[in-house]
Design an enzyme around this catalytic site. Structure first.
Site, PDB file in Angstrom:
ATOM      1  N   ASN A  25       0.686  -1.223   0.077  1.00 43.08           N
ATOM      2  CA  ASN A  25       0.011   0.058   0.095  1.00 43.08           C
ATOM      3  C   ASN A  25       0.968   1.337  -0.007  1.00 43.08           C
ATOM      4  O   ASN A  25       0.438   2.338  -0.535  1.00 43.08           O
ATOM      5  CB  ASN A  25      -0.937   0.097   1.070  1.00 43.08           C
ATOM      6  N   ILE A 100      -0.642  -1.166  17.910  1.00 44.59           N
ATOM      7  CA  ILE A 100      -1.718  -0.230  18.453  1.00 44.59           C
ATOM      8  C   ILE A 100      -0.991   0.873  19.024  1.00 44.59           C
ATOM      9  O   ILE A 100       0.130   0.908  19.720  1.00 44.59           O
ATOM     10  CB  ILE A 100      -2.587  -1.022  19.497  1.00 44.59           C
ATOM     11  N   LEU A 101      -1.607   2.060  18.487  1.00 43.48           N
ATOM     12  CA  LEU A 101      -1.051   3.439  18.857  1.00 43.48           C
ATOM     13  C   LEU A 101      -1.328   3.923  20.053  1.00 43.48           C
ATOM     14  O   LEU A 101      -2.670   3.695  20.522  1.00 43.48           O
ATOM     15  CB  LEU A 101      -1.407   4.288  17.493  1.00 43.48           C
ATOM     16  N   HIS A 117      -8.211  -1.007   6.196  1.00 46.33           N
ATOM     17  CA  HIS A 117      -8.442  -2.373   6.719  1.00 46.33           C
ATOM     18  C   HIS A 117      -8.942  -3.097   5.660  1.00 46.33           C
ATOM     19  O   HIS A 117      -9.917  -2.789   4.965  1.00 46.33           O
ATOM     20  CB  HIS A 117      -9.298  -2.052   7.881  1.00 46.33           C
ATOM     21  N   ALA A 181      -7.770  -4.195  -4.815  1.00 41.38           N
ATOM     22  CA  ALA A 181      -8.560  -3.134  -4.460  1.00 41.38           C
ATOM     23  C   ALA A 181      -8.153  -2.189  -3.416  1.00 41.38           C
ATOM     24  O   ALA A 181      -8.331  -0.884  -3.963  1.00 41.38           O
ATOM     25  CB  ALA A 181      -9.960  -3.824  -3.963  1.00 41.38           C
TER      26      ALA A 181
END
Ligand code: GRF
Length: 229
Positions: A25, A100-101, A117, A181
């Site tokens: 990505n 996890i931020l 996601h 996609a």
């Protein structure tokens, strides 16, 4: 000579991309931003892993990359904030970032922090969403780009792409279909944000000048046998 206001190209939104792995990505965003009129540029890549293959895309494109291999959430956030400041980043895009931020970080970047996601959220948040989709037997799957809120895989949805699930699919095949996609969806979503075309109204995002596709998708398709056409 630096351009002055009113002359030269309009300034582009400076984006930092956070990755943990493959970086396909990231690659799609870098390629999109190479187009002359794309309104955002990738100016920094942050990885929490030194061995993330995606760092190679940053290197090839000459984009500065920093590795913050810090397992403490607060310390990771502090180091990331510093790097983002140093590169005058205005928008952060999570792209396969598997940590996890810190909540303070998420709150501080509210409405300037995006995530992708591989499911049609709010269905199948968390790990292995493609596996979850197959287990649930859905006929359509897809991906979502959303503004990030502190709860995992939640926040106002900017854009989604839908792909069919085929009867013979396994996790690998479905993931590959969704991933292609994703590579179209993330550049589109980032463009909308960078152009300032989005208004967040509660949990909904309104797109100025946005056009929804027409029509209905059926899966399985209606059989042509037995019809007049
Ligand atoms: C993508 O499926 C993304 O949606 C998810 O993690 C995967 C990352 O792939 N969050 P890549 O690193 O961008 O190739």
């Amino acid at each position: 000579m630096p351009s002055t206001a009113g002359s030269g190209p309009p300034s582009r939104t400076r984006v930092g991309v956070f990755i943990s792995g493959r970086g396909s990505n990231l690659r799609a965003l870098i390629e999109a931003s190479a187009a002359p009129h794309y309104p955002a540029e990738i100016v920094l890549v942050v990885s929490n892993r030194g061995d993330a293959a995606g760092l190679e895309w940053a290197r090839r494109a000459g984009i500065p990359a920093v590795v913050i291999a810090e397992s403490d959430r607060g310390r990771f956030a502090a180091a990331a904030e510093q790097a983002l400041r140093e590169h005058a980043v205005g928008l952060v895009a999570l792209a396969g970032f598997m940590r996890i931020l810190d909540t303070g970080f998420v709150d501080g970047w509210r409405d300037r922090l995006l995530n992708i996601h591989p499911s049609l959220l709010p269905a199948f948040p968390g790990l292995h969403p493609q596996r979850q989709a197959l287990a649930a037997g859905v006929r359509f799957a897809g991906c979502t780009v959303h503004f990030v809120r502190p709860e995992m895989d939640s926040g106002p949805i900017i854009a989604q792409a839908v792909v069919p699930v085929h009867d013979g699919d396994d996790e690998e095949r479905l993931s590959a279909r969704i991933l292609s996609a994703e590579h179209r969806l993330y550049p589109l979503a980032l463009r909308l944000v960078a152009e300032g075309r989005l208004r967040i109204d509660g949990s909904r995002v309104v797109v100025a000048g946005g056009e929804a596709p027409a029509g209905i998708l059926l899966n399985p398709r209606e059989a042509l046998v037995g019809t007049d056409s």
